[in-house]
Design a protein around this motif. Sequence first.
Motif, PDB file in Angstrom:
ATOM      1  N   LYS A  64     -16.245  -9.547   3.843  1.00 42.13           N
ATOM      2  CA  LYS A  64     -15.704  -9.861   2.522  1.00 42.13           C
ATOM      3  C   LYS A  64     -15.881 -11.323   2.141  1.00 42.13           C
ATOM      4  O   LYS A  64     -16.189 -11.644   1.012  1.00 42.13           O
ATOM      5  N   GLY A  66      -4.063  -7.404   3.079  1.00 45.58           N
ATOM      6  CA  GLY A  66      -5.220  -7.620   2.213  1.00 45.58           C
ATOM      7  C   GLY A  66      -6.327  -8.309   2.966  1.00 45.58           C
ATOM      8  O   GLY A  66      -6.142  -8.760   4.120  1.00 45.58           O
ATOM      9  N   ASN A 118      -8.005   4.209  -3.201  1.00 48.88           N
ATOM     10  CA  ASN A 118      -7.565   3.530  -1.983  1.00 48.88           C
ATOM     11  C   ASN A 118      -6.525   2.476  -2.317  1.00 48.88           C
ATOM     12  O   ASN A 118      -5.467   2.424  -1.725  1.00 48.88           O
ATOM     13  N   GLU A 119      -6.816   1.632  -3.291  1.00 42.67           N
ATOM     14  CA  GLU A 119      -5.831   0.620  -3.656  1.00 42.67           C
ATOM     15  C   GLU A 119      -6.112   0.048  -5.023  1.00 42.67           C
ATOM     16  O   GLU A 119      -7.184   0.243  -5.600  1.00 42.67           O
ATOM     17  N   GLU A 138     -17.694   3.822  -0.785  1.00 40.86           N
ATOM     18  CA  GLU A 138     -16.634   2.981  -1.347  1.00 40.86           C
ATOM     19  C   GLU A 138     -17.090   2.480  -2.707  1.00 40.86           C
ATOM     20  O   GLU A 138     -18.045   1.708  -2.808  1.00 40.86           O
ATOM     21  N   SER A 192      -8.622  -7.071   4.498  1.00 45.93           N
ATOM     22  CA  SER A 192      -8.894  -6.314   5.728  1.00 45.93           C
ATOM     23  C   SER A 192      -8.214  -6.885   6.963  1.00 45.93           C
ATOM     24  O   SER A 192      -8.484  -6.451   8.088  1.00 45.93           O
ATOM     25  N   LYS A 217       0.821  -1.224   0.000  1.00 47.51           N
ATOM     26  CA  LYS A 217       0.000   0.000   0.000  1.00 47.51           C
ATOM     27  C   LYS A 217       0.850   1.266   0.000  1.00 47.51           C
ATOM     28  O   LYS A 217       0.469   2.264  -0.614  1.00 47.51           O
ATOM     29  N   PHE A 229      -7.386   5.373   9.959  1.00 46.96           N
ATOM     30  CA  PHE A 229      -7.299   3.927   9.722  1.00 46.96           C
ATOM     31  C   PHE A 229      -5.842   3.495   9.827  1.00 46.96           C
ATOM     32  O   PHE A 229      -4.947   4.197   9.348  1.00 46.96           O
ATOM     33  N   VAL A 266     -11.788   8.504   5.503  1.00 44.27           N
ATOM     34  CA  VAL A 266     -12.621   9.265   4.586  1.00 44.27           C
ATOM     35  C   VAL A 266     -14.076   8.992   4.914  1.00 44.27           C
ATOM     36  O   VAL A 266     -14.474   7.835   5.066  1.00 44.27           O
ATOM     37  N   LYS A 319      -3.288   0.307   9.024  1.00 49.07           N
ATOM     38  CA  LYS A 319      -3.294  -0.941   8.261  1.00 49.07           C
ATOM     39  C   LYS A 319      -1.890  -1.382   7.880  1.00 49.07           C
ATOM     40  O   LYS A 319      -1.007  -0.555   7.658  1.00 49.07           O
ATOM     41  N   GLU A 346      -3.784   6.379   8.031  1.00 50.72           N
ATOM     42  CA  GLU A 346      -4.414   7.173   6.991  1.00 50.72           C
ATOM     43  C   GLU A 346      -5.569   7.975   7.565  1.00 50.72           C
ATOM     44  O   GLU A 346      -6.242   7.497   8.477  1.00 50.72           O
ATOM     45  N   GLN A 347      -5.821   9.136   7.024  1.00 50.90           N
ATOM     46  CA  GLN A 347      -7.052   9.845   7.379  1.00 50.90           C
ATOM     47  C   GLN A 347      -8.243   8.987   6.981  1.00 50.90           C
ATOM     48  O   GLN A 347      -8.228   8.417   5.896  1.00 50.90           O
ATOM     49  N   PHE A 375     -16.679  -0.928   9.044  1.00 47.79           N
ATOM     50  CA  PHE A 375     -16.068  -0.854   7.724  1.00 47.79           C
ATOM     51  C   PHE A 375     -16.116  -2.219   7.054  1.00 47.79           C
ATOM     52  O   PHE A 375     -16.692  -3.170   7.597  1.00 47.79           O
ATOM     53  N   TYR A 376     -15.525  -2.311   5.879  1.00 45.55           N
ATOM     54  CA  TYR A 376     -15.596  -3.519   5.047  1.00 45.55           C
ATOM     55  C   TYR A 376     -14.539  -4.506   5.553  1.00 45.55           C
ATOM     56  O   TYR A 376     -13.444  -4.579   5.040  1.00 45.55           O
TER      57      TYR A 376
HETATM   58  N1  LIG Z   1      -8.817   5.891   4.821  1.00 45.31           N
HETATM   59  C1  LIG Z   1      -9.938   5.177   4.975  1.00 45.31           C
HETATM   60  N2  LIG Z   1     -11.134   5.793   5.153  1.00 45.31           N
HETATM   61  C2  LIG Z   1     -12.281   5.078   5.303  1.00 45.31           C
HETATM   62  N3  LIG Z   1     -12.329   3.730   5.309  1.00 45.31           N
HETATM   63  C3  LIG Z   1     -11.188   3.058   5.159  1.00 45.31           C
HETATM   64  C4  LIG Z   1      -9.927   3.735   4.965  1.00 45.31           C
HETATM   65  N4  LIG Z   1      -8.960   2.800   4.832  1.00 45.31           N
HETATM   66  C5  LIG Z   1      -9.575   1.608   4.919  1.00 45.31           C
HETATM   67  N5  LIG Z   1     -10.903   1.738   5.133  1.00 45.31           N
HETATM   68  C6  LIG Z   1     -11.884   0.635   5.304  1.00 45.31           C
HETATM   69  O1  LIG Z   1     -11.192  -0.585   5.573  1.00 45.31           O
HETATM   70  C7  LIG Z   1     -11.377  -1.527   4.515  1.00 45.31           C
HETATM   71  C8  LIG Z   1     -10.092  -2.308   4.275  1.00 45.31           C
HETATM   72  O2  LIG Z   1      -9.007  -1.422   4.015  1.00 45.31           O
HETATM   73  P1  LIG Z   1      -8.130  -1.529   2.704  1.00 45.31           P
HETATM   74  O3  LIG Z   1      -7.181  -0.401   2.712  1.00 45.31           O
HETATM   75  O4  LIG Z   1      -9.018  -1.632   1.514  1.00 45.31           O
HETATM   76  O5  LIG Z   1      -7.314  -2.855   2.926  1.00 45.31           O
HETATM   77  P2  LIG Z   1      -7.399  -4.318   2.269  1.00 45.31           P
HETATM   78  O6  LIG Z   1      -6.217  -4.423   1.384  1.00 45.31           O
HETATM   79  O7  LIG Z   1      -7.301  -5.241   3.417  1.00 45.31           O
HETATM   80  O8  LIG Z   1      -8.680  -4.403   1.495  1.00 45.31           O
HETATM   81  C9  LIG Z   1     -11.809  -0.672   3.341  1.00 45.31           C
HETATM   82  O9  LIG Z   1     -12.555  -1.425   2.400  1.00 45.31           O
HETATM   83  C10 LIG Z   1     -12.666   0.391   4.032  1.00 45.31           C
HETATM   84  O10 LIG Z   1     -13.941  -0.126   4.390  1.00 45.31           O
END
Ligand SMILES: Nc1ncnc2c1ncn2[C@@H]1O[C@H](COP(=O)(O)OP(=O)(O)O)[C@@H](O)[C@H]1O
Length: 334
Positions: A241, A168, A295-296, A206, A170, A117, A161, A202, A163, A199-200, A235-236
Motif C-alpha cells: 500500500k 487500517g 469489504n469496507e 478486489e 493492513s 469494521k 482473514f 473471498v 483483522k 472473516e471468510q 494479499f494487499y
Molecule cells: N475476507 C477477505 N477475503 C480476501 N481477502 C481479504 C479479506 N479480508 C481482507 N483481505 C485482504 O487484506 C487486505 C486488508 O484488509 P482490509 O479488511 O481491507 O483492512 P484495512 O482496513 O487494513 O485495509 C485487503 O485489501 C485484502 O487484500
Amino acid sequence: MLGTLDRDRYRVIPIGITRDGAFVLEDDDPGKFGLDPAHLPEVVDNGTRIVWPDSTRSRELRVRDAAGERSLGDVDVVFPILHGRFGEDGTVQGFLELLDLPYVGAGLLMSAIGMDKHTTKSILKAAGVPVVPWVTVTRSALERDGELWRRRIRSLGLPAFVKPARAGSSVGVSKVDDWADLDAALDVAFAEDGTVLVEQAVVGREVECGVLEGRDGGAPRVSVAGEIVISGRDFYDFDAKYLGADGIELVCPAELGDGELAEMQRIAARAFEAVGGQGLARVDFFYTGTEFFVNEVNTMPGFTPISMFPKCWIASGMSYDDLLTELIELARAR
Ligand SMILES: Nc1ncnc2c1ncn2[C@@H]1O[C@H](COP(=O)(O)OP(=O)(O)O)[C@@H](O)[C@H]1O
Ligand SMILES: [Mg+2]
C-alpha cells in the motif's frame, strides 16, 4: 495535494500534528510530505503552536511561536487529510464540530462507523448490503470462553482473514490457512485493538469505487471502478500500500461489463448512504465473478494523485483539481 490546490482560489494554511498531538504550523512546501519508502515523512515539533478560535463566534486561526502570537486569518474550511485513529475516526471531526468550523468529509458518526469494521459491517448488513460472513470477538470474551469462540470462528471455514476492528493500512491483518495458526493471528490483531474480526476469505478480485455526496440533496455520485491487481503476494498488505512493494498494480478503470459496473455502483451508493452519506468515501469490494461483497468504507481514502480514489474520479472525467474543489465546496455548502 498541497502542490495542486489552486492558489488563485484558495489560501492554504498547512497544519501538521506531531506524535504528541501538538498542532504546528507547517511550511507550504508540497515536497516535504512526499511518500518516500526509504524515509517516511513525519511532522516534527518546530516550536509553533496553532491557536484555534476561542469560541464559535470566531473563525480566526492564530499561531504562537517564540516571537509571540499572530493571526493567520479566518478559516473557511478545514481539510482533515488524516488517516486512522484520531484522524478519521470522528475525534478530529468532533473537535471541529465544537469549534463550529466547516470541514471536508464525513461527520463524527460516519467517521467513527467507517473506522470500525464490526460496526460498518453490522450497519451494511442491516441495510441489505452484501458483506462477507464474519465473527467478531473481544479479547476478554476469548479469554472467558475460548472454546466457544474458537468453535464459532472455525465454523467460518478456511482460509480466513483475521483483522483488528479498528486499524487500517493492513496493519494487524493476517490470512490463516490452517487453524493451528489462528492463535498467532489473533495475537497479531489483538496487538492493534481489543476487538478482532475473523472473516471468510473471498477468492476473487478486489475492486473499489469512489463516492461523492450529491449536490443540493441529490443522490450520491459514484465513480467508475478501479481494481487492485495482486500477483505474487498473499494479499494487499502494508508494504504494497505505502512502500511500493512489487506484485500490486492499481488499474483504473477495472475490466467489468456495463451490467457489472452498474451493479457495483448501485451497491456503493447504498453502502455510502447506509453509513451516513457525507462527503466522500472509497467503497472497497470483493468480487467473486458472480457476487459483490463490500469489504469496507473508507471515509478519508488515500488522496495522493496516484491513489485509487482520485484515480477513479479522473477516469470518470473529473480532474484532480476539480475533485479538490468539489470536496471543499461540499463542505462549505453543508
Ligand atoms: N475476507 C477477505 N477475503 C480476501 N481477502 C481479504 C479479506 N479480508 C481482507 N483481505 C485482504 O487484506 C487486505 C486488508 O484488509 P482490509 O479488511 O481491507 O483492512 P484495512 O482496513 O487494513 O485495509 C485487503 O485489501 C485484502 O487484500
Ligand atoms: Mg482495506
